[in-house]
Design a protein around this motif. Sequence first.
Motif: not given
Length: 742
Positions: A199-212
């Motif tokens: 929330p401090g800089d309104d950004n996101t880190v995406y960790l994408i796994a067992h996704w397909f």
Amino acid sequence: MRYLFFICLVFCYITNINAQSQPWQGKFEPIDNMIAAPNSYRTASGAPGEAYWQQRADYKIKVVLDESQNTITGQETITYYNNSPDDLSYLWIQLEQNVNQKGNEDFGNFNNSLKDGMTTRQMQFLTRAIEFPAGYSISYIKDSHGKAMTSLVNNTMMKVVLDTPLKSGESLTFSIGWSYPITDRSLFFLSREGYEYFPGDDNTVYLIAHWFPRMAVYNDTEGWQNQQFQRLGEFALEFGDYEVDITVPEDHIVAATGTLKNPEVVLSKTQQNRMEKARSSFDKPVMIVTREEAETNEKTKSKTQKTWQFTAKNVRDFAFASSRKFIWDAQAVQLPTNTVMAMSFYPKEGLPVWQEESTKAIKNALEVYSEATFDYPYPVAISVNTSNVGMEFPMISFNGGRPKNGKMTQNAKAGMISTIVHEVGHNWFPMIVSSDERKWMWMDEGLNTFLHQRTIAERYPDFNSTTPQSIVPFMTGDKNILRPIMTTSDNELLTQFGANFYQKPTVGLQMLRHSIIGKELFDAAFKEYANRWKYKHPNPADLFRTLEDATATDLDWFFRGWFFTTDHVDMELTEVKWFKVYEVGQNIEHQKQNIQMKVEMDEPAATAADFSSGPEVIKMNTTPDQAYGGYLSRLDEDELRQQLSGKNIYEISLKNIGGLVMPVTIEWHYTDGSSEIDRLPADIWRKNEYEVKRTFIKTKEVKAVKLDPNFEFADTDMSNNSFPKVETASQFDRFKAKQSND
């Protein structure tokens, strides 16, 4: 009398029948009836047989990450190779994202009791009062001609019915369209993937796994893998080649399994030059994306997109991370047969510790694991910072550990480094030596933790390591709820999960290496196992048999006790008797007086509490001729008496209280201040698994005796390991006190 005789005969007959139907299971009996029998697929030596086979699945995937909606949308084409001897009328595909749907069969399992004072987050885990979308939406399943294929979904598994059976030796190509909402990792207990919002800089880190949607394993021991995904039990997957196009916002940086194929499109010229410099930087990391550049990216919020293209050869899975927050460093690691790029991706919140330690930890893991097994074969090894948990995938891992206001305690730093080493190490077990994590989690977690702890001991000697002492509190637990290592992952109590699947197998392997087999033989055997089964699917029997085959050591007693039971080690040193031999020609009464003996020779001596009463005297008689039977030669009795003259003979009595047989290490402390150690193999318990006696001849007089002085065998009660008995706190008590202080 005849009636009594008849009754005895019937009793003996019934007993014999019961013995035949229920074979005696002594601690040294073979474990052949407890593991799968060898066959043409898996040999009795523990190696893959000449008829061994496994399936294969190649993937071509195009995926779009929609940051505004936090969704993933993808299309994949799977080419599935049926290398089995069987014709298949249907296929099973894993849909792990369905585990996050409300109503999933394991929902709330980890925190399933209400209590006063619960946190709001615990209540959310239990009740899911704040609802959120989750799970796959399958838009189509089509064959290579575009024809729709019939499918049935069972929770986290999907059955695809084939119009025509896929025959042995043939392949099948089909495609799937799908999407799912990415979940907030903070809303789930034990979440290995999803997004983390800052929330401090309104950004996101995406960790994408067992996704397909991924092909389930079909093998020679189980057929189709049929255990649902319930978070604790992880994955069983087939190897294959991947071509993956990942479309993300233009200002994102992507870390992924495999080799980046279009750096000229997704990286600036400056970043490309830095990467080229990193390929020859073996002594320190090179910054590919600096903190200043990452902070600039945080402010841009690009609405346009770009596509990162990756390829990966002979891997069993694919994962990626994406964020505009990423700082990125890279360093080359030279192995004997390969040069690997070690790379770390982290937000500014990971500074300064991640920049200082992450890539170094990758390098250390690559070097130690390669030496212990085989050289890391892939082009990259990546560590991505996350808020908590650690999770592994081929070539990439998501690792917890983050400073607070730029600072970490030494314990927190050690935990972070240990997590990175551990998750990078999973590239060997199970990403290459590909055991079934859902069925036998200890085969990847235990073996990996064993090498992870070896890495810590060699490269970070100041950090705390797992040792036999570490497992004692668990081994002394309530036997009514303890379960053996040979328990499937989803059937283990969460409170015992780490001890039973991580620590106990690790300690067992440490015992084999340091105290039972020896480093040289064990290391060669462990390496043999890793090389026999790399890129294949081993089972527990394959490991057990290989370790025996490559060391010429019968280890069934160890595997039976340590892996198949909940017995513990508790050896008691019940008594030590001291003797001297009566010397011919010397008055026996005079000899007794000289050694201050106060017992009658024809009366059994009372149990001595120490050595203060002196030794008992043994009078050796001449062996009568009839004792030699038909032998004409005779023992040189004068030589025997001379060899024993003046020597001290000690008879040690041992009891196995805990039930788990182990070798015995005896430390002798002499009256002159010196000491020495004798080692007895576990075989001493073969004739009697509960109590044994052993005799030793010593030139010096003994002051004290101690069992397992270096705590090699996880003895749960060290207070009964000494003679004379030690009244002070036992070694284990001191260990527990140290743990509580730490």
